[in-house]
Every structure is written in structure tokens, then in C-alpha cells.
Write a protein that holds these residues in place. Structure first.
Motif, PDB file in Angstrom:
ATOM      1  N   GLU A  31      -9.213   4.469 -20.515  1.00  0.00           N
ATOM      2  CA  GLU A  31      -9.220   5.887 -20.903  1.00  0.00           C
ATOM      3  C   GLU A  31      -7.847   6.304 -21.429  1.00  0.00           C
ATOM      4  OE1 GLU A  31     -11.634   8.215 -21.160  1.00  0.00           O
ATOM      5  OE2 GLU A  31     -13.000   6.537 -20.785  1.00  0.00           O
ATOM      6  N   ASP A  32      -6.798   5.713 -20.875  1.00  0.00           N
ATOM      7  CA  ASP A  32      -5.438   6.025 -21.308  1.00  0.00           C
ATOM      8  C   ASP A  32      -5.219   5.599 -22.762  1.00  0.00           C
ATOM      9  OD1 ASP A  32      -2.914   7.129 -20.697  1.00  0.00           O
ATOM     10  OD2 ASP A  32      -2.069   5.115 -20.411  1.00  0.00           O
ATOM     11  N   LEU A  33      -5.671   4.396 -23.086  1.00  0.00           N
ATOM     12  CA  LEU A  33      -5.559   3.901 -24.452  1.00  0.00           C
ATOM     13  C   LEU A  33      -6.386   4.761 -25.407  1.00  0.00           C
ATOM     14  CD1 LEU A  33      -4.621   1.774 -26.508  1.00  0.00           C
ATOM     15  CD2 LEU A  33      -6.627   0.415 -25.834  1.00  0.00           C
ATOM     16  N   LYS A  34      -7.578   5.136 -24.989  1.00  0.00           N
ATOM     17  CA  LYS A  34      -8.445   5.970 -25.809  1.00  0.00           C
ATOM     18  C   LYS A  34      -7.806   7.330 -26.076  1.00  0.00           C
ATOM     19  CE  LYS A  34     -13.174   7.723 -25.921  1.00  0.00           C
ATOM     20  NZ  LYS A  34     -14.455   7.767 -25.208  1.00  0.00           N
ATOM     21  N   HIS A  72      -4.532   8.103 -26.044  1.00  0.00           N
ATOM     22  CA  HIS A  72      -3.377   7.942 -26.925  1.00  0.00           C
ATOM     23  C   HIS A  72      -3.807   7.636 -28.365  1.00  0.00           C
ATOM     24  CE1 HIS A  72      -1.143   7.769 -23.152  1.00  0.00           C
ATOM     25  NE2 HIS A  72      -0.070   8.065 -23.882  1.00  0.00           N
ATOM     26  N   TYR A  73      -4.838   6.820 -28.524  1.00  0.00           N
ATOM     27  CA  TYR A  73      -5.314   6.496 -29.869  1.00  0.00           C
ATOM     28  C   TYR A  73      -5.859   7.746 -30.562  1.00  0.00           C
ATOM     29  CZ  TYR A  73      -7.964   4.498 -33.690  1.00  0.00           C
ATOM     30  OH  TYR A  73      -8.463   4.210 -34.939  1.00  0.00           O
ATOM     31  N   ASN A  74      -6.674   8.511 -29.855  1.00  0.00           N
ATOM     32  CA  ASN A  74      -7.235   9.736 -30.436  1.00  0.00           C
ATOM     33  C   ASN A  74      -6.146  10.753 -30.765  1.00  0.00           C
ATOM     34  OD1 ASN A  74      -9.903   8.848 -30.428  1.00  0.00           O
ATOM     35  ND2 ASN A  74     -10.245   9.551 -28.335  1.00  0.00           N
ATOM     36  N   LEU A  75      -5.139  10.840 -29.910  1.00  0.00           N
ATOM     37  CA  LEU A  75      -4.014  11.736 -30.164  1.00  0.00           C
ATOM     38  C   LEU A  75      -3.255  11.286 -31.409  1.00  0.00           C
ATOM     39  CD1 LEU A  75      -2.158  14.075 -29.323  1.00  0.00           C
ATOM     40  CD2 LEU A  75      -0.943  12.452 -27.852  1.00  0.00           C
ATOM     41  N   TYR A  76      -3.014  10.003 -31.524  1.00  0.00           N
ATOM     42  CA  TYR A  76      -2.337   9.456 -32.699  1.00  0.00           C
ATOM     43  C   TYR A  76      -3.119   9.764 -33.974  1.00  0.00           C
ATOM     44  CZ  TYR A  76      -1.219   5.920 -36.190  1.00  0.00           C
ATOM     45  OH  TYR A  76      -0.937   5.275 -37.358  1.00  0.00           O
ATOM     46  N   GLN A  77      -4.428   9.551 -33.943  1.00  0.00           N
ATOM     47  CA  GLN A  77      -5.259   9.801 -35.117  1.00  0.00           C
ATOM     48  C   GLN A  77      -5.246  11.283 -35.498  1.00  0.00           C
ATOM     49  OE1 GLN A  77      -6.761   7.626 -37.194  1.00  0.00           O
ATOM     50  NE2 GLN A  77      -5.786   6.006 -35.992  1.00  0.00           N
ATOM     51  N   LEU A  78      -5.278  12.159 -34.506  1.00  0.00           N
ATOM     52  CA  LEU A  78      -5.247  13.592 -34.769  1.00  0.00           C
ATOM     53  C   LEU A  78      -3.899  14.018 -35.350  1.00  0.00           C
ATOM     54  CD1 LEU A  78      -7.046  16.043 -34.557  1.00  0.00           C
ATOM     55  CD2 LEU A  78      -6.239  16.388 -32.232  1.00  0.00           C
ATOM     56  N   LEU A  79      -2.811  13.478 -34.807  1.00  0.00           N
ATOM     57  CA  LEU A  79      -1.482  13.758 -35.352  1.00  0.00           C
ATOM     58  C   LEU A  79      -1.365  13.269 -36.794  1.00  0.00           C
ATOM     59  CD1 LEU A  79       0.747  12.848 -32.301  1.00  0.00           C
ATOM     60  CD2 LEU A  79       0.585  15.094 -33.366  1.00  0.00           C
ATOM     61  N   LEU A  80      -1.857  12.082 -37.051  1.00  0.00           N
ATOM     62  CA  LEU A  80      -1.823  11.514 -38.394  1.00  0.00           C
ATOM     63  C   LEU A  80      -2.629  12.375 -39.364  1.00  0.00           C
ATOM     64  CD1 LEU A  80      -0.727   9.084 -39.965  1.00  0.00           C
ATOM     65  CD2 LEU A  80      -2.835   7.889 -39.402  1.00  0.00           C
TER      66      LEU A  80
END
Length: 113
Positions: free
Chosen positions: A5-8, A10-18
Motif C-alpha cells: 500500500e505504501d508503494l501504491k 507513493h506511485y499515485n502521488l508521483y503520477q498526480l504530481l507529474l
């Protein structure tokens, strides 16, 4: 990502920031950083703090169409070609060849004052 869940998160946050950065939605981009800076991994915190510290520079970069990329590329080309020349005229000719300049554009005139 189904294992962590932690990886998910962070990945979703990264994609949203991008996404916000690419669409130049700076208020949403920096708002997302400020809202999540305490929740993320320490590596993300370091990056987020750097973004917040350089907020003005990031905003200027995205709002203005100026870039020094061509100048930097030319400087790097000149640096790579600079080795081994003792004669400045030969060095200058080598740079003109590398930059595909047919002839010297300006003639310097020495004034006799």
C-alpha cells in the motif's frame, strides 16, 4: 503495487504530481506537496523540501518560455573541442567547423584613439 500500500500511495502521488506539473497547474502541484510532505518517505520529503525552497524558480521556469539549453549545448561543444589546441586561430576554426558556421560573422576593428 498490489503487495504494498505504501508503494501504491507513493506511485499515485508521483503520477498526480507529474500530471499537475505537465499541465502547469502550479497551485495544485505545490498544494499537493504541502499536504503530503509529512506523510511521505524521507526521500520524498527531501525532494519536496527542495521543490518548496525553489518554488519561485520552478514557477518562473514553467511560466516563461526562455531557456538557455542551446547556449549550454554550444558551451559543452566548445569545451569538448578545446583540448589539444595551442594555436587560438586553429581552435577558432575548429569551433566554426563544429558549429557549421561558414565564415566569421563579425570583423573586429581596432580604433586608433
Amino acid at each position: 503495487m498490489s503487495y504494498s500500500e505504501d508503494l501504491k500511495y507513493h506511485y499515485n502521488l508521483y503520477q498526480l504530481l507529474l500530471f499537475h506539473l505537465q499541465n502547469k497547474e502550479l497551485e495544485k502541484f505545490f498544494g499537493l506537496i504541502e499536504d503530503n510532505i509529512k506523510k511521505v518517505h524521507s526521500l520524498f520529503q527531501t525532494v519536496f523540501k527542495t521543490f518548496l525552497k525553489d518554488k519561485g524558480k520552478i514557477i518562473n521556469d514553467l511560466q516563461l518560455s526562455y531557456s538557455n539549453a542551446k547556449l549550454e549545448a554550444t558551451n559543452n561543444l566548445i569545451k569538448r573541442n578545446a583540448f589539444g589546441f595551442r594555436n587560438f586561430e586553429n581552435f577558432k576554426k575548429r569551433i566554426f567547423i563544429a558549429l557549421n558556421i561558414k565564415k566569421e560573422r563579425t570583423k573586429f576593428v581596432l580604433s586608433r584613439a
